[in-house]
Design a protein around this motif. Structure first.
Motif, short mmCIF file in Angstrom:
data_model
loop_
_atom_site.label_atom_id
_atom_site.label_comp_id
_atom_site.label_asym_id
_atom_site.label_seq_id
_atom_site.Cartn_x
_atom_site.Cartn_y
_atom_site.Cartn_z
N UNK A 18 0.87 -1.17 0.00
CA UNK A 18 0.00 0.00 0.00
C UNK A 18 0.91 1.22 0.00
N UNK A 19 0.65 2.14 -0.92
CA UNK A 19 1.48 3.33 -1.05
C UNK A 19 0.68 4.56 -0.70
N UNK A 20 1.29 5.48 0.05
CA UNK A 20 0.67 6.76 0.38
C UNK A 20 1.63 7.87 -0.01
N UNK A 21 1.14 8.81 -0.78
CA UNK A 21 1.92 9.99 -1.18
C UNK A 21 1.32 11.18 -0.46
N UNK A 22 2.16 11.90 0.28
CA UNK A 22 1.69 13.03 1.06
C UNK A 22 1.97 14.31 0.30
N UNK A 23 0.91 15.06 0.01
CA UNK A 23 1.04 16.35 -0.65
C UNK A 23 0.96 17.47 0.37
N UNK A 27 -3.48 13.56 0.98
CA UNK A 27 -2.73 12.37 0.58
C UNK A 27 -3.42 11.66 -0.58
N UNK A 28 -2.62 10.94 -1.34
CA UNK A 28 -3.09 10.04 -2.39
C UNK A 28 -2.74 8.65 -1.91
N UNK A 29 -3.68 7.72 -1.99
CA UNK A 29 -3.45 6.39 -1.46
C UNK A 29 -3.89 5.32 -2.45
N UNK A 30 -3.13 4.23 -2.49
CA UNK A 30 -3.54 3.00 -3.18
C UNK A 30 -3.91 2.04 -2.06
N UNK A 51 -3.30 14.33 7.13
CA UNK A 51 -4.00 15.13 6.12
C UNK A 51 -5.13 14.31 5.50
N UNK A 52 -6.16 14.96 4.97
CA UNK A 52 -7.28 14.22 4.37
C UNK A 52 -6.87 13.50 3.09
N UNK A 53 -7.58 12.41 2.81
CA UNK A 53 -7.38 11.69 1.55
C UNK A 53 -8.01 12.51 0.43
N UNK A 54 -7.20 12.87 -0.56
CA UNK A 54 -7.68 13.67 -1.70
C UNK A 54 -7.93 12.83 -2.94
N UNK A 55 -7.25 11.68 -3.04
CA UNK A 55 -7.43 10.81 -4.21
C UNK A 55 -7.13 9.37 -3.81
N UNK A 56 -7.83 8.44 -4.47
CA UNK A 56 -7.61 7.01 -4.28
C UNK A 56 -7.30 6.42 -5.64
N UNK A 57 -6.23 5.64 -5.71
CA UNK A 57 -5.84 4.97 -6.94
C UNK A 57 -5.92 3.47 -6.69
N UNK A 58 -6.75 2.79 -7.45
CA UNK A 58 -6.87 1.34 -7.32
C UNK A 58 -6.00 0.69 -8.39
N UNK A 59 -5.02 -0.09 -7.96
CA UNK A 59 -4.18 -0.82 -8.89
C UNK A 59 -4.51 -2.31 -8.80
N UNK A 60 -4.15 -3.05 -9.81
CA UNK A 60 -4.40 -4.48 -9.83
C UNK A 60 -3.40 -5.20 -8.95
#
Length: 84
Positions: A18-23, A27-30, A51-60
């Motif tokens: 699981x990856x989290x990128x902090x802006x 944050x953007x999270x998979x 920080x609040x989650x701003x985007x979610x990226x679903x990867x396979x």
């Protein structure tokens, strides 16, 4: 290839990391494969940012991996390689 600052990886919660990128404003999270393991990983990743989650990226996820591989990995959360 170096990974920039503020990128965090949670390993061992499911078959994939699981990856989290902090802006600057969120944050953007998979989140991974399912709600339960995603919630557990997110709880641990919150050590690095609230920080609040701003985007979610679903990867396979890899379909050839066996469940025993995931359970054999210790659960860890840390800055990604190359982060400071």
């Amino acid at each position: 290839m170096p990974v920039p600052d503020r990128v965090y990886v949670a390993v061992g919660y499911h078959l994939c990391s699981t990856t989290m990128i902090v802006g600057t404003d969120g944050v953007i999270i998979d989140p991974g494969e399912n709600d339960t393991s995603a919630a557990e990983a997110m709880t641990d990743l919150r050590k690095f940012s609230d920080l609040p989650v701003r985007a979610v990226i679903y990867t396979a996820t890899p379909t050839t991996a066996s469940p025993s591989r995931a359970s054999a990995s210790p659960r860890t959360t840390s800055p990604a390689a190359g982060s400071t």
